[in-house]
Scaffold this motif. Structure first.
Motif, mmCIF file in Angstrom:
data_model
loop_
_atom_site.group_PDB
_atom_site.id
_atom_site.type_symbol
_atom_site.label_atom_id
_atom_site.label_comp_id
_atom_site.label_asym_id
_atom_site.label_seq_id
_atom_site.Cartn_x
_atom_site.Cartn_y
_atom_site.Cartn_z
ATOM 1 N N MET A 187 0.933 -1.083 0.247
ATOM 2 C CA MET A 187 0.125 0.315 0.235
ATOM 3 C C MET A 187 1.370 0.999 0.424
ATOM 4 S SD MET A 187 -2.695 -1.791 2.810
ATOM 5 C CE MET A 187 -3.670 -0.293 3.319
ATOM 6 N N LEU A 188 1.841 1.139 0.482
ATOM 7 C CA LEU A 188 2.727 2.346 1.006
ATOM 8 C C LEU A 188 3.097 2.376 -0.263
ATOM 9 C CD1 LEU A 188 3.311 4.835 3.522
ATOM 10 C CD2 LEU A 188 5.467 3.055 3.486
ATOM 11 N N GLY A 189 3.687 1.657 -0.830
ATOM 12 C CA GLY A 189 4.654 1.832 -1.697
ATOM 13 C C GLY A 189 4.395 2.280 -3.548
ATOM 14 N N TYR A 190 3.194 2.069 -3.538
ATOM 15 C CA TYR A 190 1.853 2.425 -4.121
ATOM 16 C C TYR A 190 1.708 3.351 -4.260
ATOM 17 C CZ TYR A 190 -2.029 1.974 -7.922
ATOM 18 O OH TYR A 190 -2.996 2.367 -8.477
ATOM 19 N N LEU A 191 1.526 4.297 -3.253
ATOM 20 C CA LEU A 191 0.856 5.452 -2.474
ATOM 21 C C LEU A 191 2.079 6.381 -2.370
ATOM 22 C CD1 LEU A 191 -1.777 4.817 0.401
ATOM 23 C CD2 LEU A 191 -2.179 5.685 -2.113
ATOM 24 N N ILE A 192 3.378 6.204 -1.939
ATOM 25 C CA ILE A 192 4.447 7.455 -2.408
ATOM 26 C C ILE A 192 5.288 6.937 -3.867
ATOM 27 C CG2 ILE A 192 4.647 7.318 0.457
ATOM 28 C CD1 ILE A 192 7.555 6.143 -0.394
ATOM 29 N N GLY A 193 4.549 6.303 -4.326
ATOM 30 C CA GLY A 193 5.388 5.864 -5.556
ATOM 31 C C GLY A 193 6.256 7.091 -5.991
ATOM 32 N N VAL A 194 4.799 8.370 -6.205
ATOM 33 C CA VAL A 194 4.976 9.048 -7.505
ATOM 34 C C VAL A 194 5.851 9.931 -6.490
ATOM 35 C CG1 VAL A 194 3.704 9.067 -8.456
ATOM 36 C CG2 VAL A 194 2.275 9.450 -6.500
ATOM 37 N N ALA A 195 5.766 9.961 -5.301
ATOM 38 C CA ALA A 195 6.518 11.012 -4.963
ATOM 39 C C ALA A 195 7.912 11.085 -4.878
ATOM 40 C CB ALA A 195 6.179 11.232 -2.691
ATOM 41 N N LEU A 196 8.568 9.575 -4.527
ATOM 42 C CA LEU A 196 10.471 9.528 -5.170
ATOM 43 C C LEU A 196 10.687 10.371 -6.024
ATOM 44 C CD1 LEU A 196 10.023 5.901 -3.349
ATOM 45 C CD2 LEU A 196 10.847 8.115 -2.202
ATOM 46 N N PRO A 197 12.019 10.623 -6.235
ATOM 47 C CA PRO A 197 12.578 10.783 -7.358
ATOM 48 C C PRO A 197 12.834 9.503 -8.430
ATOM 49 C CG PRO A 197 14.183 11.048 -5.396
ATOM 50 C CD PRO A 197 12.678 10.744 -4.640
ATOM 51 N N HIS A 198 12.863 9.408 -9.586
ATOM 52 C CA HIS A 198 12.521 8.444 -10.047
ATOM 53 C C HIS A 198 14.286 7.479 -10.494
ATOM 54 C CE1 HIS A 198 12.697 6.522 -14.477
ATOM 55 N NE2 HIS A 198 13.899 6.826 -14.221
ATOM 56 N N LYS A 199 15.383 8.305 -10.066
ATOM 57 C CA LYS A 199 16.369 7.665 -9.149
ATOM 58 C C LYS A 199 16.429 6.256 -8.306
ATOM 59 C CE LYS A 199 19.774 9.779 -12.414
ATOM 60 N NZ LYS A 199 21.240 10.504 -12.388
ATOM 61 N N LEU A 200 15.663 7.063 -7.441
ATOM 62 C CA LEU A 200 15.283 6.694 -6.176
ATOM 63 C C LEU A 200 14.294 5.074 -6.648
ATOM 64 C CD1 LEU A 200 16.723 5.806 -3.735
ATOM 65 C CD2 LEU A 200 14.450 7.448 -2.873
ATOM 66 N N GLN A 201 13.287 5.542 -7.594
ATOM 67 C CA GLN A 201 12.541 4.254 -7.913
ATOM 68 C C GLN A 201 13.147 3.035 -8.207
ATOM 69 O OE1 GLN A 201 8.800 5.182 -9.627
ATOM 70 N NE2 GLN A 201 8.116 7.651 -8.472
ATOM 71 N N LEU A 202 13.650 4.063 -9.157
ATOM 72 C CA LEU A 202 14.115 3.225 -9.862
ATOM 73 C C LEU A 202 15.397 2.079 -9.860
ATOM 74 C CD1 LEU A 202 14.641 1.467 -13.360
ATOM 75 C CD2 LEU A 202 16.429 3.232 -13.064
#
Lengths: 105, 242
Positions: B156-171
């Motif tokens: 749930m958290l991953g889905y919700l905060i996903g967009v807030a993280l910088p792209h490189k960190l997401q990757l």
């Protein structure tokens, strides 16, 4: 979702079924114990064989064109696993290594 | 995994408690939580709704199986491919369950067994099966609930905060899953020798070849690679263990 024209919930539940059949069988069926030993011995390699295909080629493709970052990340995790660090530490350092490479290239 | 180590070394007759289950479950909680964050991110990236993403984690409770399923979905796999692939990747639970079943205490009847069977994941299995004593329900339930909570809330958290993280960190976070598999692979190589490394390499090479060169659908390619590597491996690895 492309060529699967079913409500998502059906797909989710089918996937759950595919997960739960092998999980439930050994607890509720004595037939499992009667599988010939030759076969069960061979199947012991299955999880390992799965690991290779789970990592490649998608760890490379997901990161393309910066696949060098994911390759290093995979290597770090493998080495730490080999050195008997627990999985959480291995994952943590792998993420850090991957992020570091992404920042410098 | 300090707590596991301490508990494993406790005297045989010490009865396992809810608290032991929580302590053993905590490292799993952390690992699941971070892996599930990556899963939530992936779901969002392939346009699965928040509700359905959470539902996947609630009903499947399986790391590799879920990632595989979402991957197949996103690549337009057929339902049959998806079912067979997820089934095959989960076949290992047959053996884990059989081993764990023999360690269950007498207090575990049919209904409690359902809960135990549902939560026979790789990590819960590894921790529980190494206990020297019989496993009672209080211990198993708190071990499983702790881990399950990490898996579901992480998604749930991953889905919700996903967009807030910088792209490189997401990757970078999406390496989590591969790192989990790689560390298991390294661990197994250490335990069972270099031949294990080769079995993994065979399936990796085959899977890459089938997908990249022959454009085979992922579900089938995965199944073929996994089974071929198992077969080839069993030719040069005798059944000396056990």
């Amino acid at each position: 979702m492309n060529n699967i024209n079913l409500p998502m919930i059906v797909i989710v539940l089918l996937s759950a079924l595919a997960t739960m059949i092998p999980r439930f069988l050994p607890y509720f069926s004595s037939a499992i114990k009667k599988i010939p030993k030759v076969i069960t011995n061979k199947l012991k390699l299955l999880p390992i064989a799965a690991l290779g295909a789970l990592i490649f080629p998608f760890s490379i493709l997901d990161f393309n064109p910066v696949w060098i970052a994911s390759t290093i990340g995979v290597l770090v995790a493998f080495l730490l696993g080999y050195l008997k660090f627990n999985m959480i530490i291995s994952i943590l350092f792998s993420v850090i290594a991957t992020y570091f490479i992404l920042m410098i290239i | 995994m300090k707590s596991t180590l301490v508990n494993t070394m406790m005297p045989m007759d010490k009865i396992l408690t809810k608290r032991d289950g929580f302590l053993d479950g905590f490292p799993i909680f952390l690992g699941y939580f971070s892996t599930a964050i990556a899963f939530g991110l992936v779901c969002r990236n392939v346009n699965i709704s928040f509700f359905n993403s959470t539902l996947i984690s609630l009903t499947n409770f399986a790391g590799s199986g879920q990632f595989l399923m979402v991957n197949l979905l996103a690549n337009g796999a057929l339902l049959f491919e998806l079912f067979v692939s997820v089934l095959l990747i989960n076949l290992r639970y047959l053996f884990m369950g059989a081993a764990l079943n023999q360690k269950l205490g007498d207090d575990i009847g049919v209904f409690k067994k359902i809960i135990v069977a549902f939560s026979t994941t790789d990590e819960i299995f590894s921790v529980a099966v190494l206990k020297p004593q019989k496993l009672n329900f209080a211990y198993l339930f708190s071990l499983e609930l702790t881990s399950y909570t990490g898996w579901v809330t992480g998604t749930m958290l991953g889905y919700l905060i996903g967009v807030a993280l910088p792209h490189k960190l997401q990757l970078a976070l999406s390496i989590t899953l591969y790192a989990m598999f790689a560390s298991l692979w390294g661990h197994e190589t250490r335990k069972s020798g270099y031949k294990i490394l080769i079995v993994g390499f065979i399936s990796a090479a085959l899977n890459s070849l089938l997908i990249l060169k022959l454009n085979m659908a992922i579900g089938w390619s995965f199944v073929i690679s996994m089974l071929s590597a198992t077969l080839i491996g069993s030719l040069f690895i005798g059944s000396e263990d056990e």
